[in-house]
Design a protein around this motif. Sequence first.
Motif, PDB file in Angstrom:
ATOM      1  N   GLU A  77     -56.395  -3.026  49.955  1.00  0.00           N
ATOM      2  CA  GLU A  77     -57.212  -4.202  50.273  1.00  0.00           C
ATOM      3  C   GLU A  77     -56.706  -4.889  51.537  1.00  0.00           C
ATOM      4  OE1 GLU A  77     -58.477  -5.491  45.745  1.00  0.00           O
ATOM      5  OE2 GLU A  77     -56.437  -5.902  46.459  1.00  0.00           O
ATOM      6  N   PHE A  78     -55.401  -4.943  51.702  1.00  0.00           N
ATOM      7  CA  PHE A  78     -54.813  -5.525  52.913  1.00  0.00           C
ATOM      8  C   PHE A  78     -55.253  -4.745  54.151  1.00  0.00           C
ATOM      9  CE2 PHE A  78     -51.215  -5.270  55.954  1.00  0.00           C
ATOM     10  CZ  PHE A  78     -51.277  -6.562  56.451  1.00  0.00           C
ATOM     11  N   LEU A  79     -55.217  -3.422  54.078  1.00  0.00           N
ATOM     12  CA  LEU A  79     -55.629  -2.610  55.230  1.00  0.00           C
ATOM     13  C   LEU A  79     -57.122  -2.746  55.508  1.00  0.00           C
ATOM     14  CD1 LEU A  79     -53.394   0.570  54.876  1.00  0.00           C
ATOM     15  CD2 LEU A  79     -53.078  -1.444  56.342  1.00  0.00           C
ATOM     16  N   ALA A  80     -57.934  -2.946  54.475  1.00  0.00           N
ATOM     17  CA  ALA A  80     -59.363  -3.215  54.684  1.00  0.00           C
ATOM     18  C   ALA A  80     -59.530  -4.540  55.438  1.00  0.00           C
ATOM     19  CB  ALA A  80     -60.097  -3.249  53.346  1.00  0.00           C
ATOM     20  N   HIS A  81     -58.708  -5.521  55.105  1.00  0.00           N
ATOM     21  CA  HIS A  81     -58.720  -6.806  55.807  1.00  0.00           C
ATOM     22  C   HIS A  81     -58.373  -6.616  57.288  1.00  0.00           C
ATOM     23  CE1 HIS A  81     -57.475 -10.797  57.081  1.00  0.00           C
ATOM     24  NE2 HIS A  81     -56.213 -10.416  57.144  1.00  0.00           N
ATOM     25  N   ILE A  82     -57.314  -5.863  57.558  1.00  0.00           N
ATOM     26  CA  ILE A  82     -56.892  -5.622  58.942  1.00  0.00           C
ATOM     27  C   ILE A  82     -57.965  -4.834  59.699  1.00  0.00           C
ATOM     28  CG2 ILE A  82     -55.165  -4.519  60.426  1.00  0.00           C
ATOM     29  CD1 ILE A  82     -54.229  -7.124  59.018  1.00  0.00           C
ATOM     30  N   ALA A  83     -58.555  -3.835  59.056  1.00  0.00           N
ATOM     31  CA  ALA A  83     -59.635  -3.056  59.690  1.00  0.00           C
ATOM     32  C   ALA A  83     -60.792  -3.980  60.072  1.00  0.00           C
ATOM     33  CB  ALA A  83     -60.099  -1.939  58.764  1.00  0.00           C
ATOM     34  N   HIS A  84     -61.134  -4.916  59.197  1.00  0.00           N
ATOM     35  CA  HIS A  84     -62.199  -5.882  59.504  1.00  0.00           C
ATOM     36  C   HIS A  84     -61.808  -6.741  60.705  1.00  0.00           C
ATOM     37  CE1 HIS A  84     -65.164  -9.041  59.191  1.00  0.00           C
ATOM     38  NE2 HIS A  84     -64.164  -9.917  59.105  1.00  0.00           N
ATOM     39  N   LEU A  85     -60.575  -7.268  60.692  1.00  0.00           N
ATOM     40  CA  LEU A  85     -60.138  -8.106  61.810  1.00  0.00           C
ATOM     41  C   LEU A  85     -60.201  -7.354  63.130  1.00  0.00           C
ATOM     42  CD1 LEU A  85     -57.092 -10.092  60.372  1.00  0.00           C
ATOM     43  CD2 LEU A  85     -59.444 -10.891  60.730  1.00  0.00           C
ATOM     44  N   ARG A  86     -59.870  -6.072  63.106  1.00  0.00           N
ATOM     45  CA  ARG A  86     -59.920  -5.278  64.341  1.00  0.00           C
ATOM     46  C   ARG A  86     -61.338  -5.207  64.914  1.00  0.00           C
ATOM     47  NH1 ARG A  86     -56.103   0.002  64.371  1.00  0.00           N
ATOM     48  NH2 ARG A  86     -54.107  -1.089  64.539  1.00  0.00           N
ATOM     49  N   THR A  87     -62.357  -5.448  64.094  1.00  0.00           N
ATOM     50  CA  THR A  87     -63.739  -5.415  64.587  1.00  0.00           C
ATOM     51  C   THR A  87     -64.194  -6.751  65.152  1.00  0.00           C
ATOM     52  OG1 THR A  87     -64.818  -6.016  62.484  1.00  0.00           O
ATOM     53  CG2 THR A  87     -64.346  -3.663  62.858  1.00  0.00           C
ATOM     54  N   VAL A  88     -63.454  -7.842  64.877  1.00  0.00           N
ATOM     55  CA  VAL A  88     -63.878  -9.164  65.351  1.00  0.00           C
ATOM     56  C   VAL A  88     -62.932  -9.785  66.377  1.00  0.00           C
ATOM     57  CG1 VAL A  88     -65.195  -9.679  63.255  1.00  0.00           C
ATOM     58  CG2 VAL A  88     -62.831 -10.423  63.421  1.00  0.00           C
ATOM     59  N   LEU A  89     -61.740  -9.205  66.544  1.00  0.00           N
ATOM     60  CA  LEU A  89     -60.770  -9.777  67.468  1.00  0.00           C
ATOM     61  C   LEU A  89     -60.729  -9.020  68.788  1.00  0.00           C
ATOM     62  CD1 LEU A  89     -57.756 -10.434  65.072  1.00  0.00           C
ATOM     63  CD2 LEU A  89     -59.680 -11.931  65.622  1.00  0.00           C
ATOM     64  N   ALA A  90     -60.617  -9.783  69.882  1.00  0.00           N
ATOM     65  CA  ALA A  90     -60.505  -9.184  71.208  1.00  0.00           C
ATOM     66  C   ALA A  90     -59.070  -9.200  71.724  1.00  0.00           C
ATOM     67  CB  ALA A  90     -61.409  -9.941  72.190  1.00  0.00           C
ATOM     68  N   GLY A  91     -58.229 -10.051  71.157  1.00  0.00           N
ATOM     69  CA  GLY A  91     -56.839 -10.164  71.599  1.00  0.00           C
ATOM     70  C   GLY A  91     -56.209 -11.389  70.986  1.00  0.00           C
ATOM     71  N   GLY A  92     -54.969 -11.638  71.368  1.00  0.00           N
ATOM     72  CA  GLY A  92     -54.309 -12.814  70.836  1.00  0.00           C
ATOM     73  C   GLY A  92     -52.812 -12.766  71.025  1.00  0.00           C
ATOM     74  N   SER A  93     -52.129 -13.664  70.308  1.00  0.00           N
ATOM     75  CA  SER A  93     -50.678 -13.734  70.398  1.00  0.00           C
ATOM     76  C   SER A  93     -50.106 -14.296  69.099  1.00  0.00           C
ATOM     77  CB  SER A  93     -50.252 -14.613  71.573  1.00  0.00           C
ATOM     78  OG  SER A  93     -50.706 -15.945  71.374  1.00  0.00           O
ATOM     79  N   VAL A  94     -48.827 -14.033  68.896  1.00  0.00           N
ATOM     80  CA  VAL A  94     -48.087 -14.542  67.743  1.00  0.00           C
ATOM     81  C   VAL A  94     -46.888 -15.307  68.276  1.00  0.00           C
ATOM     82  CG1 VAL A  94     -46.846 -13.952  65.631  1.00  0.00           C
ATOM     83  CG2 VAL A  94     -48.697 -12.461  66.436  1.00  0.00           C
ATOM     84  N   GLN A  95     -46.734 -16.545  67.838  1.00  0.00           N
ATOM     85  CA  GLN A  95     -45.572 -17.338  68.217  1.00  0.00           C
ATOM     86  C   GLN A  95     -44.817 -17.713  66.942  1.00  0.00           C
ATOM     87  OE1 GLN A  95     -46.366 -21.073  70.158  1.00  0.00           O
ATOM     88  NE2 GLN A  95     -44.227 -21.395  70.652  1.00  0.00           N
ATOM     89  N   VAL A  96     -43.594 -17.226  66.818  1.00  0.00           N
ATOM     90  CA  VAL A  96     -42.756 -17.547  65.666  1.00  0.00           C
ATOM     91  C   VAL A  96     -41.972 -18.819  65.979  1.00  0.00           C
ATOM     92  CG1 VAL A  96     -40.856 -16.756  64.205  1.00  0.00           C
ATOM     93  CG2 VAL A  96     -42.623 -15.139  64.944  1.00  0.00           C
ATOM     94  N   HIS A  97     -42.115 -19.815  65.115  1.00  0.00           N
ATOM     95  CA  HIS A  97     -41.437 -21.098  65.302  1.00  0.00           C
ATOM     96  C   HIS A  97     -40.113 -21.147  64.536  1.00  0.00           C
ATOM     97  CE1 HIS A  97     -45.223 -22.396  67.009  1.00  0.00           C
ATOM     98  NE2 HIS A  97     -45.826 -22.033  65.907  1.00  0.00           N
ATOM     99  N   ASP A  98     -40.131 -20.631  63.320  1.00  0.00           N
ATOM    100  CA  ASP A  98     -38.948 -20.607  62.460  1.00  0.00           C
ATOM    101  C   ASP A  98     -38.908 -19.260  61.759  1.00  0.00           C
ATOM    102  OD1 ASP A  98     -38.087 -23.499  62.592  1.00  0.00           O
ATOM    103  OD2 ASP A  98     -40.120 -23.765  61.783  1.00  0.00           O
ATOM    104  N   GLU A  99     -37.700 -18.699  61.613  1.00  0.00           N
ATOM    105  CA  GLU A  99     -37.576 -17.387  60.972  1.00  0.00           C
ATOM    106  C   GLU A  99     -36.210 -17.299  60.305  1.00  0.00           C
ATOM    107  OE1 GLU A  99     -38.925 -13.028  62.386  1.00  0.00           O
ATOM    108  OE2 GLU A  99     -37.467 -14.005  63.702  1.00  0.00           O
ATOM    109  N   LEU A 100     -36.202 -16.812  59.073  1.00  0.00           N
ATOM    110  CA  LEU A 100     -34.962 -16.705  58.315  1.00  0.00           C
ATOM    111  C   LEU A 100     -34.971 -15.404  57.525  1.00  0.00           C
ATOM    112  CD1 LEU A 100     -32.340 -17.995  57.128  1.00  0.00           C
ATOM    113  CD2 LEU A 100     -33.808 -18.930  55.325  1.00  0.00           C
ATOM    114  N   THR A 101     -33.879 -14.658  57.604  1.00  0.00           N
ATOM    115  CA  THR A 101     -33.686 -13.450  56.809  1.00  0.00           C
ATOM    116  C   THR A 101     -32.399 -13.618  56.018  1.00  0.00           C
ATOM    117  OG1 THR A 101     -34.773 -12.111  58.498  1.00  0.00           O
ATOM    118  CG2 THR A 101     -33.439 -10.945  56.885  1.00  0.00           C
ATOM    119  N   ASP A 102     -32.469 -13.308  54.717  1.00  0.00           N
ATOM    120  CA  ASP A 102     -31.302 -13.379  53.849  1.00  0.00           C
ATOM    121  C   ASP A 102     -31.367 -12.195  52.897  1.00  0.00           C
ATOM    122  OD1 ASP A 102     -29.058 -14.098  52.417  1.00  0.00           O
ATOM    123  OD2 ASP A 102     -30.007 -15.801  51.415  1.00  0.00           O
TER     124      ASP A 102
END
Length: 134
Positions: free
Chosen positions: A50-75
């Motif tokens: 279902e997640f991949l179906a969501h991503i496949a759908h987004l690929r049909t409506v998006l032309a581009g973009g960016s990701v900005q990470v503000h906070d990130e924590l790994t433990d």
Amino acid sequence: MTPTAVHTDIRTALTDLLLTPGLDLEEAAEGHFAPDYRQRTDGSWADRTEFLAHIAHLRTVLAGGSVQVHDELTDGTRYADRHTMEVDKIDGSTVRMEVYLFAEFAADGRFRRIEETTLLLEGADSDRDLGSAR
């Protein structure tokens, strides 16, 4: 996963899934998401298919973009972040969402589970479900 194991992160995963034209969807997913991957976005669960179906759908409506990470924590096997995803849709509109994310890594460093809440910062009311649209 040992503390020194290499793991994925949300910026790299989203870039491969949505912002790298020509990268095969299954290939992009394989590098970041375990076979038993599950995701809950704004209260709705999706399995890997279902997640991949969501991503496949987004690929049909998006032309581009960016990701900005503000906070990130790994433990160990736990990961959390706050990021903003800004996307340009094929129709010329822009959507900007802030995402609060908690995740668990599989032993191989890929995401096994993500639970996230999204906040629409810019875009139409109809874009509120962009984080889970199929």
